[in-house]
Scaffold this motif. Structure first.
Motif, mmCIF file in Angstrom:
data_model
loop_
_atom_site.group_PDB
_atom_site.id
_atom_site.type_symbol
_atom_site.label_atom_id
_atom_site.label_comp_id
_atom_site.label_asym_id
_atom_site.label_seq_id
_atom_site.Cartn_x
_atom_site.Cartn_y
_atom_site.Cartn_z
ATOM 1 N N PRO A 459 -0.161 -20.439 23.086
ATOM 2 C CA PRO A 459 -0.452 -19.091 23.601
ATOM 3 C C PRO A 459 -1.729 -19.079 24.450
ATOM 4 N N ARG A 460 -1.734 -18.237 25.471
ATOM 5 C CA ARG A 460 -2.899 -18.091 26.356
ATOM 6 C C ARG A 460 -3.594 -16.787 26.017
ATOM 7 N N MET A 461 -4.746 -16.889 25.396
ATOM 8 C CA MET A 461 -5.458 -15.675 24.999
ATOM 9 C C MET A 461 -5.669 -14.748 26.184
ATOM 10 N N LYS A 462 -6.028 -15.352 27.301
ATOM 11 C CA LYS A 462 -6.376 -14.570 28.490
ATOM 12 C C LYS A 462 -5.220 -13.682 28.952
ATOM 13 N N GLU A 463 -4.003 -14.146 28.719
ATOM 14 C CA GLU A 463 -2.855 -13.408 29.250
ATOM 15 C C GLU A 463 -2.254 -12.441 28.249
ATOM 16 N N LEU A 464 -2.777 -12.438 27.030
ATOM 17 C CA LEU A 464 -2.149 -11.624 25.996
ATOM 18 C C LEU A 464 -2.726 -10.214 25.927
ATOM 19 N N ARG A 469 -3.488 -10.582 20.771
ATOM 20 C CA ARG A 469 -4.673 -11.410 20.509
ATOM 21 C C ARG A 469 -5.142 -11.200 19.086
ATOM 22 N N MET A 470 -5.187 -9.935 18.683
ATOM 23 C CA MET A 470 -5.615 -9.599 17.324
ATOM 24 C C MET A 470 -4.781 -10.364 16.309
ATOM 25 N N ALA A 471 -3.465 -10.334 16.508
ATOM 26 C CA ALA A 471 -2.565 -10.969 15.547
ATOM 27 C C ALA A 471 -2.842 -12.475 15.463
ATOM 28 N N LEU A 472 -3.056 -13.093 16.630
ATOM 29 C CA LEU A 472 -3.328 -14.524 16.637
ATOM 30 C C LEU A 472 -4.636 -14.859 15.943
ATOM 31 N N ALA A 474 -6.121 -13.104 13.702
ATOM 32 C CA ALA A 474 -5.977 -12.858 12.265
ATOM 33 C C ALA A 474 -5.352 -14.084 11.596
ATOM 34 N N ALA A 475 -4.389 -14.702 12.294
ATOM 35 C CA ALA A 475 -3.728 -15.871 11.717
ATOM 36 C C ALA A 475 -4.631 -17.103 11.780
ATOM 37 N N ASP A 476 -5.435 -17.204 12.823
ATOM 38 C CA ASP A 476 -6.327 -18.350 12.979
ATOM 39 C C ASP A 476 -7.566 -17.921 13.769
ATOM 40 N N PRO A 477 -8.685 -17.792 13.064
ATOM 41 C CA PRO A 477 -9.917 -17.278 13.710
ATOM 42 C C PRO A 477 -10.346 -18.101 14.926
ATOM 43 N N ASP A 478 -9.909 -19.353 14.998
ATOM 44 C CA ASP A 478 -10.299 -20.176 16.145
ATOM 45 C C ASP A 478 -9.823 -19.581 17.477
ATOM 46 N N PHE A 479 -8.785 -18.775 17.423
ATOM 47 C CA PHE A 479 -8.298 -18.154 18.659
ATOM 48 C C PHE A 479 -9.252 -17.051 19.151
ATOM 49 N N GLY A 480 -10.211 -16.695 18.341
ATOM 50 C CA GLY A 480 -11.189 -15.697 18.765
ATOM 51 C C GLY A 480 -12.452 -16.320 19.334
ATOM 52 N N LYS A 481 -12.567 -17.645 19.174
ATOM 53 C CA LYS A 481 -13.783 -18.320 19.650
ATOM 54 C C LYS A 481 -13.525 -18.883 21.039
ATOM 55 N N ILE A 482 -14.192 -18.301 22.032
ATOM 56 C CA ILE A 482 -13.942 -18.722 23.405
ATOM 57 C C ILE A 482 -14.855 -19.889 23.761
ATOM 58 N N ILE A 483 -14.240 -20.987 24.203
ATOM 59 C CA ILE A 483 -14.987 -22.197 24.544
ATOM 60 C C ILE A 483 -15.194 -22.313 26.049
ATOM 61 N N CYS A 484 -14.135 -22.042 26.808
ATOM 62 C CA CYS A 484 -14.241 -22.129 28.272
ATOM 63 C C CYS A 484 -14.372 -20.722 28.814
ATOM 64 N N ARG A 485 -15.544 -20.416 29.369
ATOM 65 C CA ARG A 485 -15.811 -19.046 29.771
ATOM 66 C C ARG A 485 -15.078 -18.641 31.041
ATOM 67 N N CYS A 486 -14.940 -19.561 31.988
ATOM 68 C CA CYS A 486 -14.333 -19.166 33.267
ATOM 69 C C CYS A 486 -12.860 -18.821 33.093
ATOM 70 N N GLU A 487 -12.162 -19.585 32.269
ATOM 71 C CA GLU A 487 -10.725 -19.366 32.104
ATOM 72 C C GLU A 487 -10.410 -18.724 30.755
ATOM 73 N N GLU A 488 -11.454 -18.391 30.011
ATOM 74 C CA GLU A 488 -11.287 -17.693 28.732
ATOM 75 C C GLU A 488 -10.350 -18.444 27.792
ATOM 76 N N GLY B 103 -11.625 -10.983 15.398
ATOM 77 C CA GLY B 103 -10.635 -10.190 16.124
ATOM 78 C C GLY B 103 -11.125 -9.696 17.460
ATOM 79 N N MET B 104 -10.427 -8.683 17.955
ATOM 80 C CA MET B 104 -10.802 -8.066 19.225
ATOM 81 C C MET B 104 -11.598 -6.811 18.906
ATOM 82 N N HIS B 105 -12.616 -6.583 19.703
ATOM 83 C CA HIS B 105 -13.473 -5.426 19.421
ATOM 84 C C HIS B 105 -13.700 -4.612 20.670
ATOM 85 N N GLU B 106 -13.910 -3.316 20.470
ATOM 86 C CA GLU B 106 -14.315 -2.452 21.572
ATOM 87 C C GLU B 106 -15.647 -1.839 21.202
ATOM 88 N N PHE B 107 -16.589 -1.997 22.096
ATOM 89 C CA PHE B 107 -17.914 -1.413 21.876
ATOM 90 C C PHE B 107 -18.190 -0.428 22.988
#
Lengths: 567, 415
Positions: A459-464, A469-472, A474-488, B103-107
């Motif tokens: 899955p591509r976080m940027k396109e969701l 995104r929330m659902a992903l 929730a299933a795996d917190p690593d999907f919330g940690k952005i490593i590459c800033r330009c392409e998210e 998760g996703m947040h709105e501030f």
């Protein structure tokens, strides 16, 4: 063929003494000349108009350095193994064939000499799914191109890789150019390409408002765009999910041939037996053919450079080019177009330059300039400072300028899929259908098995949408940690690439699968983090992490007193 | 709930803005993309930070600590590993969309402070041709690899560009036992600070080659060599001067670009010279309530000024702003840029800080400021040069400025 008169011509025009001899399938040229362009031109001179023979051009470039022998890791991991089919080459051609054959109960192995699939032309092109309007009726190119084009929707849906049938517009800016556009309508009709029509300036500007110079355009509705290496990875992963094997960093070094049949392929990882062998080795296809004693064509590498622009530009919506001037029409490329890639970058498509070294993908200032100048004629708003990357690929051209898709006439269990240059990406799925049949014929048939046609991409976080995104996350917190800033790109996506069916083992492999490092900073920020994740996930020392396989280590030494593996 | 200010980026600019704003009793949210605040300072283990501000030579982490230490006590909310993907204007302020491991947040915030720093120019932006092997890194990336991961890209290093991080890395790599073959600069003057030229190159006998550049990269999988060539005044390579230099790493220090993707998406007007948003004397950009500070505003040479610009913005933060009356400042072409680019006549006009760079080297110049054609302020300099950012403090309150007034900055040379 009037060899004598042709040789005279070569003598007169190039002052060169070369030799030519006829074999059953080819005219073989040999000798030495001083200029590579000239050598290529001589090759074209000997093309048989009646298509009875291929050109094998063995004229050497005087003073050319010997190709550096590549050093390969040696082991015996494949030694003594037996397969039904071995495919040589992990580009789009080899991979579509692999996936097609994985529908059957067959033991399949694909050999790729590089550290990932799609390291050659399949990974370095503009991603266009062509209609083939510039092709000659009756060629294999024209036939496979149109057939392949219409297969892409279903494939993209099954294999979950990006594909847009965005249409292509060939605009004209003067009445002279407009006259030429009539020729395109004629060609479309002759080749049976549907959905080609003239549109007015007003209609065109609704689609591409930035191209204000246009007086009108030809619309080719069936042109599309895909992400070429993503498509390759998709075919590869799906084939693996269906039981096929891919050996990376495993070149074909030779064959053992007996009684007109290949028994084994020799690799750096041992000798592998198979019932059928398929040569899909791109620019090296003639060298593989030679290893089997069946070289009846030459592949010469034609370099093309592409420029990639920052995705923040909002200047293009589809694929656009301007009608070529008469001068441009003589060159042996479709002239390239401006393409809005699936990821939203503008890509300025390639030029053409014959190069003697089949490993030479270096870029030059001249080619970057050339491509930029050509396309700024179409979109003057483009600025050089918005170029975020440029790269070169090598087209695998034969002198006949057509594909070779056929069983060998000399070796009973060998299939040539050679000369697959542009529009090879488009044509590959159609070629694969035919080649699979050829292979089955050699094998005497095979049973179909339960085949998993669907493959899911990471899955591509940027396109969701936020909820997805929330659902992903929730299933795996690593999907919330952005490593590459330009392409998210998230940590979760990077880990998924490392754990995928064809695991990403290098920085480039991760980049091609999830786009970390693909953006405007070109990995400046994320490289060290991706390196860390890759090392930790695959149990490597930091110093073992490579850009693109053994010999391309990111860093060579630890700093004083540091032990990089404990850090 | 509305924060008074949402600060994007937890480097020196963001930290200073957050500290100053929360000290003033404002409800502040600081969003940092990485797992810790400090930004690039985390990898700057050399000294020289804080000379202007603290009269001390601190390391990067020490400097950052001076700000981050008091942040929570001052009441600021800090969220790390939080990535802002979007900012939009909304009723009463701005809506920030961000994601983190929960998760996703709105501030929602009444003000936005952009403190997103800058990024390095890559080989692609200078159209450096050749192969694409491993071993070619920007100076900042190399600094991270060396200082944070304990990895040395190579031991025979060529450095292209004489930007400050490149000079710092020349010294750092030398200390780690690498041989820095030379620093190659396409211009006829170095782009880094004179003190770095002295302390990082001269002290370590590292040659600096001016009017020279890398014209090709060699090596298929890993870098094996570069071709360097002399260039003429226009930066074109001079045929016949090519020299092939074997190396195992190429470090690029060829310039920095403010990161303003969020600001551009918001629709801020960008100054083509600074590549940062155009701001008024409060560092407020073209959209009221959006501020740009630090290196996302313009590339600073000293961190002290990064913090200062952030504090100027923090002091101006308010829940409401009176309508702006904008007066643009006129520059003569001898400036590379001046920040702020404009004044809001309805905001305070005294004790204003201006940062500027000249576009070339000028010896014994005079900086002159005029109002409606009358020279009102001037200062003599020994030298003005592009690598050195200058800072001046000016007051305009007494001139009774209106929208038809004309403020001009000029650099006078000669006589």
């Amino acid at each position: 063929m009037k060899l004598k008169s042709l040789l005279k011509k070569v003598r007169k025009k190039y002052g060169a003494e070369i030799e030519a001899r006829l074999t059953e399938q080819s005219v073989v040229l040999s000798g030495e000349m001083d200029d590579w362009e000239d050598i290529v031109c001589v090759g074209y001179l000997f093309v048989d108009k009646e298509r009875k023979r291929h050109v094998v051009n063995d004229i050497r470039l005087r003073g050319a350095p010997l190709r550096k022998e590549e050093v390969h890791q040696l082991d015996s991991s494949l030694d003594g193994k037996e397969y039904d089919v071995v495919i040589i080459g992990g580009g789009i051609v080899g991979l579509t064939i692999l996936r097609e054959l994985s529908r059957y109960s067959l033991r399949l192995l694909l050999l790729e000499k590089e550290s990932d699939v799609a390291r050659g032309a399949s990974g370095a092109n503009d991603g266009m799914i062509h209609p083939g309007i510039d092709l000659k009726k009756g060629t294999l190119k024209a036939e496979y191109c149109l057939a392949g084009n219409f297969m892409y929707e279903k494939l993209a849906e099954e294999l979950d890789f990006p594909f847009k049938r965005c249409g292509q517009y060939i605009a004209y800016g003067s009445w002279k150019e407009r006259l030429l556009s009539g020729y395109l309508l004629y060609k479309a009709k002759k080749l049976g390409i549907p959905g080609v029509k003239k549109i007015s300036r007003e209609e065109f500007l609704k689609i591409e408002p930035e191209l204000t110079w246009a007086k009108g355009a030809i619309e080719i509705a069936c042109t599309g765009v895909t992400s070429p290496y993503e498509a390759c990875v998709a075919f590869a992963e799906n084939a693996i999910e269906n039981g096929a094997e891919i050996a990376l960093e495993t070149p074909c070094l030779g064959f053992s041939v007996q009684d007109g049949k290949i028994l084994e392929v020799i690799t750096n990882r041992g000798r592998v037996k198979a019932k059928a062998f398929i040569n899909a080795a791109g620019v090296f296809a003639d060298e593989i053919a030679s290893m089997a004693g069946d070289r009846y064509y030459s592949i010469h590498a034609r370099k093309g450079s592409d420029l990639l622009f920052d995705n923040k530009l909002r200047l293009l919506n589809t694929i656009v080019s301007r009608l070529p001037s008469l001068k441009d029409r003589r060159s042996r490329t479709k002239g390239g177009a401006l393409v809005l890639t699936c990821e939203g970058n503008i890509l300025a498509g390639p030029d053409a330059e014959e190069v003697p070294d089949k490993n030479d993908t270096a870029t030059s200032v001249a080619s970057v300039e050339r491509v930029f100048q050509k396309h700024s004629r179409v979109l003057p708003q483009l600025k050089k400072s918005d170029i975020i990357a440029y790269f070169s690929g090598l087209r695998a051209a034969t002198y006949e300028e057509d594909f070779i898709v056929e069983a060998s006439k000399k070796i009973k269990n060998f299939i040539h899929v050679a000369g697959i240059q542009s529009p090879g990406l488009t044509a590959a799925p159609a070629i694969a259908l035919d080649v699979a049949w050829m292979a089955l014929e050699i094998l005497g048939g095979a049973e179909r098995k339960a085949f998993k046609a669907k493959r899911k991409r990471i899955p591509r976080m940027k396109e969701l949408a936020p909820s997805e995104r929330m659902a992903l996350i929730a299933a795996d917190p690593d999907f919330g940690k952005i490593i590459c800033r330009c392409e998210e790109v998230s940590l979760g996506e990077i880990k998924a690439a490392i754990r995928s069916p064809l695991p990403a083992k290098t920085i480039d492999a991760i980049k091609r699968r999830v786009r970390a490092g693909m953006g405007r900073c070109q990995g400046g920020f994320c490289l060290p983090n991706v390196l860390k994740v890759l090392a930790e996930e695959s149990g490597m020392d930091y110093l073992e992490v490579t850009k693109q396989g053994a010999g391309s280590e990111i860093c060579l030494y630890p700093t004083k007193g540091s032990e990089s593996d404990v850090l | 709930m509305f924060y008074d200010a949402i600060i994007i980026g937890g480097g020196p600019a963001g930290l200073a803005a957050a500290l100053e704003a929360s000290k003033r009793g404002l409800a502040v949210l600081l969003l940092e993309r990485e797992d810790r605040t400090g930004g690039i300072l985390k990898q700057c283990i050399h000294d020289g930070f804080g000379i202007v501000r603290f009269r001390e030579k601190l390391s990067g982490p020490e400097y950052a600590h001076r700000f981050s230490a008091g942040l929570e006590a001052a009441g600021a909310e800090v969220r790390t590993f939080t990535f802002v993907s979007d900012i939009q204007e909304c009723d009463g302020g701005f809506l920030v969309t961000a994601s983190d491991a929960s998760g996703m947040h709105e501030f929602r915030g009444r003000n936005i402070v952009l403190a997103t720093g800058c990024r390095e120019r890559t080989r692609n932006q200078i159209l450096l041709p050749g192969t694409r092997p491993a071993g070619v890194y920007t100076a900042g990336t190399a600094q991270y690899l060396v200082n944070r991961l304990g990895l040395l890209p190579g031991k025979r290093v060529v450095i292209l560009g004489s930007g400050d991080i490149g000079l710092i890395m020349a010294r750092r790599l030398t200390l780690e036992g690498a041989e820095v073959i030379g620093v190659y600069e396409i211009k006829n003057t170095p782009s880094g600070l004179p003190r770095n030229i002295a302390q990082c190159l001269l002290d370590f006998n590292i040659p600096l080659h001016l009017c020279s550049t890398v014209t090709e990269i060699h090596g298929k999988k890993r870098i094996e060599a570069v071709t360097v060539s002399k260039v003429d005044a226009a930066g074109r390579k001079i045929p016949g001067t090519e020299e092939r230099i074997p190396c195992d790493a190429l470090i690029l220090a060829v310039g920095l670009i403010p990161e303003n993707e969020l600001g551009e998406k918001l629709g801020l007007r960008i100054d083509p010279k600074t590549k940062g948003p155009e701001v008024d004397q409060r560092m407020m950009a073209s959209i009221p309530g959006v501020f740009a500070v630090g290196n996302s505003l313009h590339v600073n040479d000293l961190v002290d000024y990064v913090s200062e610009s952030a504090e100027i913005a923090a002091r101006a933060l308010s829940r409401e702003y009176s309508e702006r009356k904008i007066l643009k400042i006129d520059l003569d072409p001898k400036f590379m840029y001046v920040v702020p680019q404009m004044l809001d006549l309805n905001a305070g006009l005294d004790e204003l800080i201006f940062y500027f760079r000249s576009n070339a080297i000028y010896e014994n110049p005079r900086l002159v400021v005029s109002v409606d054609g009358v020279d009102v302020w001037s200062r003599k300099y020994m030298i003005l040069q592009p690598p050195l950012m200058e800072r001046i403090k000016l007051s305009f309150g007494k001139f009774g400025l209106n929208e038809n007034s004309k403020i001009s900055f000029r650099i006078e040379v000669g006589s």
